[in-house]
Design a protein around this motif. Sequence first.
Motif: not given
Length: 370
Positions: A33-52, A80-88
């Motif tokens: 039940n997965q789909v592949l979406v050609k992305m057209e628009a995505a907001p930059i929310n505060p929760s995205d900034l946490a890892i960006l 944020q030790k748990a994400r060290h070295g991880k490409r997210l």
Amino acid sequence: MTTTGKQLFTTLESDGTLTVEIEESTFPDPTGNQVLVKMEAAPINPSDLAILTGAADFENADYSRGKVVAKMPEPFNSGQKARHGKRLPAGNEGAGTVVATGDGDMAKALDGKRVACVPGSAYAEYAIADASMCLPLGDHSAEEGASSFVNPMTALGFAENAKMDGQKAILHTVGASNLGLMLNRICQEDGIALVNIVRKDEQVKILKDAGAEWVVNSSDDDFMDQLRKAIDATDAFYGFDPIGGGQMVDHCFKAMEQVAVSKMTEYSRYGSNQQKRMFIYGRLDFSPTTLTPSYGFGWTLSGWLLTPFLQNAGMETVGRMRKRVLDNLTTTFASSYKTKVGLEEMLTKEAILDYRQMKTGEKYLVTPNG
Ligand SMILES: NC(=O)c1ccc[n+]([C@@H]2O[C@H](COP(=O)([O-])OP(=O)(O)OC[C@H]3O[C@@H](n4cnc5c(N)ncnc54)[C@H](OP(=O)(O)O)[C@@H]3O)[C@@H](O)[C@H]2O)c1
């Protein structure tokens, strides 16, 4: 079929080096039940900034086309030790068109449709998304549907939570945010009294123009007085706070207790019996949360996060909430954006220094295939 395209990745190394870059990626074929979406628009929310961006130094970062390398200071790096070295990947939500599906019935039903989705990797030309979390957008544009999950479901979740807890009023500490304006509209529709706290005069105006009855400015000298009056009039002993750091929650508990005590007919050394509840649901301020408990003993402070709320609310409630969002996407749940940027443009110094400030009404929209 192999699909390739650009995708954003963010990596924090143990020495505090944060690299955010656009790379060429291969996207797997969707299964089940997965789909592949050609992305057209995505907001930059505060929760995205946490890892960006987090607390990294983007003033003195190293910028090149589609890539930025910045230093994450302590204690934010060790934290944020748990994400060290991880490409997210990044980008919680967005909208686009389904270009391939798995063989599950739910996925196949979305073939060729424009959907809002929550892939967690929306800053990319393509994203794999779970069909059960996709919202078919009908005639709505991708821009209209890009922010149809995180803020709408959270603002609605607050109203649902208040109703479940028998509350008729809500206090909200950042009234003029994108989410705050949605909550203002929801509360008006549902007859829930809302006390909005803001920190600037222009934000008072935004809310007043949007029909808000109770707007309190924390920068005013008589802030606590204004707050007590609003709580007294509405019985808002139940609040949501995205600031997290500093003393806002403390101020709210204090004002609630002072209102409750003023209504007591007999003195008690233990304070009032009024139950007071605050939820911290964001971290706009990274500093420690300061509490000076002087508000009796009937107070509760806890966190609030959308995903566990939805898991506990049950299918019927979540289905009803999603329908309400879709039916009112361009009214109650409308989001506005300051500007649109492509994937590489979102990593320029000018853009990062601007959107990381998270100013009122200045959200960015990423258009990965724009
Ligand atoms: N827990 C969850 O499940 C969940 C879900 C969705 C959203 N959220 C949180 O909800 C919050 C709002 O999101 P949004 O998309 O609506 O934000 P937004 O539209 O980007 O607006 C951010 C708002 O925060 C204000 N602000 C920034 N820093 C502040 C500070 N230190 N103290 C007081 N106000 C501050 C800004 O006002 P100025 O113009 O005055 O700076 C602006 O009004 C975020 O913290 C986000 O992480 C949490």
